[in-house]
Design a protein around this motif. Sequence first.
Motif, PDB file in Angstrom:
ATOM      1  N   GLU A 109       0.383   6.564   4.783  1.00  0.00           N
ATOM      2  CA  GLU A 109       0.527   5.078   4.880  1.00  0.00           C
ATOM      3  C   GLU A 109      -0.755   4.501   4.358  1.00  0.00           C
ATOM      4  O   GLU A 109      -1.642   4.617   4.765  1.00  0.00           O
ATOM      5  N   LYS A 110      -0.761   3.471   3.391  1.00  0.00           N
ATOM      6  CA  LYS A 110      -1.689   2.771   3.045  1.00  0.00           C
ATOM      7  C   LYS A 110      -1.832   1.446   3.474  1.00  0.00           C
ATOM      8  O   LYS A 110      -0.631   0.708   3.464  1.00  0.00           O
ATOM      9  N   GLN A 145      -3.861  -2.691   4.218  1.00  0.00           N
ATOM     10  CA  GLN A 145      -4.927  -3.672   3.965  1.00  0.00           C
ATOM     11  C   GLN A 145      -5.439  -3.936   5.272  1.00  0.00           C
ATOM     12  O   GLN A 145      -4.592  -4.411   6.279  1.00  0.00           O
ATOM     13  N   SER A 146      -6.633  -3.991   5.545  1.00  0.00           N
ATOM     14  CA  SER A 146      -7.187  -4.400   7.100  1.00  0.00           C
ATOM     15  C   SER A 146      -7.605  -5.655   7.004  1.00  0.00           C
ATOM     16  O   SER A 146      -8.519  -6.274   6.017  1.00  0.00           O
ATOM     17  N   LYS A 189       0.696  -3.109   5.387  1.00  0.00           N
ATOM     18  CA  LYS A 189       1.295  -2.189   4.703  1.00  0.00           C
ATOM     19  C   LYS A 189       1.036  -2.366   3.195  1.00  0.00           C
ATOM     20  O   LYS A 189       1.850  -3.444   2.660  1.00  0.00           O
ATOM     21  N   GLU A 190       0.424  -1.683   2.248  1.00  0.00           N
ATOM     22  CA  GLU A 190       0.277  -1.900   0.719  1.00  0.00           C
ATOM     23  C   GLU A 190       1.798  -1.546   0.254  1.00  0.00           C
ATOM     24  O   GLU A 190       2.224  -0.730   0.590  1.00  0.00           O
TER      25      GLU A 190
END
Length: 164
Positions: free
Chosen positions: A31-32, A34-35, A163-164
């Motif tokens: 999973e990618k 964004q932070s 989540k992107e």
Amino acid sequence: MKKVFVIAVAVFSMISCKNVEVKEVTNVAPEKFQSFGDSITAEGAITKEELLAKFETLKEGDTIEVKFRSEIKDVCQKKGCWMNMNLSNDKNTFVRFKDYGFFMPFNAAGSEAIVNGKAFISVESVDELKHYAKDAGKSQVAIDSITEPKVSYSFLSNGVLIKE
């Protein structure tokens, strides 16, 4: 010689009928995310249902440290300084960010997110509720209809993954 040949064929037949387990390997893309805020990982996040069960055992003044995963319902449209996250069909948790140190994108509603921080029960005053309703872009009629304080499930986050 014929007997040896027949025996060899029989043994070979029995060996070739042996069940062989075949394992299929599939690659699952990680999973990618964004932070925002402190660096956190997705590992160890509980579900929204598990968090709701924890909230239902808390009293005002209780605080628990937790990481959970859910859908963002809405975000402050002035600065991105708060968001509501879904716990069930009719319950949300109101998420603010530690030390006002980071903000969410205005278009984050509908995204899946992982939030780390402190969950607690809070009582929000009528003035606070009206302020939040105004920030959310509610109509003046909706804002004026707020007349009582509200007990709510609150969350102070130090890190968020979207989540992107």
